[in-house]
Structure formats: C-alpha cells, structure tokens
Design an enzyme around this catalytic site. Sequence first.
Site, short mmCIF file in Angstrom:
data_model
loop_
_atom_site.label_atom_id
_atom_site.label_comp_id
_atom_site.label_asym_id
_atom_site.label_seq_id
_atom_site.Cartn_x
_atom_site.Cartn_y
_atom_site.Cartn_z
N HIS A 99 -3.80 0.16 5.06
CA HIS A 99 -2.71 -0.21 6.38
C HIS A 99 -1.30 0.26 6.53
O HIS A 99 -0.44 -0.27 6.27
CB HIS A 99 -3.14 -1.85 6.04
CG HIS A 99 -2.43 -2.34 4.94
ND1 HIS A 99 -3.52 -2.65 4.07
CD2 HIS A 99 -2.23 -2.69 4.88
CE1 HIS A 99 -2.61 -3.37 3.00
NE2 HIS A 99 -1.07 -3.71 3.80
N HIS A 101 1.40 -1.86 8.97
CA HIS A 101 1.74 -3.04 9.16
C HIS A 101 2.30 -2.66 10.42
O HIS A 101 3.56 -1.74 10.76
CB HIS A 101 3.08 -3.58 8.58
CG HIS A 101 2.00 -4.20 7.10
ND1 HIS A 101 1.91 -5.53 6.91
CD2 HIS A 101 2.47 -3.40 6.12
CE1 HIS A 101 1.66 -6.47 5.41
NE2 HIS A 101 1.92 -4.88 5.66
#
Length: 116
Positions: A99, A101
């Site tokens: 992922h 951010h």
Amino acid sequence: MATIFSKIINKEIPSDMVYQDDQVTAFRDIQPQAPVHILIVPNKEIPTVNDIKEEDKLLIGHMVLVAQKIAAEQGVAENGYRLLINCNKDGGQEVFHLHMHLFGGRPLGPMLMRQK
Ligand code: AMP
C-alpha cells in the site's frame, strides 16, 4: 496471504473508500496521521515492495497516477503531499498487502526523524 485489506477491497468489511477500479482501491486510513491520509492499495495481493514483479510495472505506475488524481480531488495537490511505501520491519510495515500512503493537508516536516 490475505490481509484485512483484501476484505476492504472485496467490501466484506466497511471502509471509507474514496476510489476503486479493477486494479486498485483507495480508502482513508483508520488512524490518520494528517488531515488527508489515504491508502492506495493494489487489488492484487502483493505482500511487500520486495515482491513486486516485472509484470506489475504498469500496476505500480497506475497506483501513482491514482494517488495524483486523489490528491487533486482532496485539494492538496498544489500545496503538496507525500507518497510513502513502508517495507518490512525496519520500514515500519504493519499490513503485509502492498500500500502507498498519501499524506497531506498540513506541512509534513522532514522526511525522517534526524539522528542526533
Ligand atoms: P503500514 O505501517 O505502512 O503497514 O501501514 C498500515 C496502515 O494501515 C496504518 O496506517 C493503519 O492505521 C492502517 N490500517 C490498518 N487497518 C485499517 C483498516 N481497517 N482501515 C483503514 N486503515 C487501516
């Protein structure tokens, strides 16, 4: 290995989703560290940056373009923002589904805490 992020992507558990297409999903971080804190996640289960393959090149590029679009939508593009990917223990990774951010909405300060 499936993580909680797969459940969010599949809408098996709720999230504050801001974007989804056939390749990536983006949702607000549950413990925001900035006024805008969104996670951009590939729908495909890639555990860490170390597991990205040649065949994922377009997907990773797409994640960055989605981040760019979300930053504009959230009104932080002009003032600026930070994109960050943690990898493994020393990188501070907690969820082992790749992922990115997106932080914004305030001055974010220096990139790393300075060593004395
Ligand atoms: P990292 O340390 O890079 O692995 O970041 C994991 C992030 O996922 C943290 O900022 C958590 O607050 C966030 N997080 C964990 N569970 C959830 C969830 N259910 N919904 C949204 N964000 C979450």
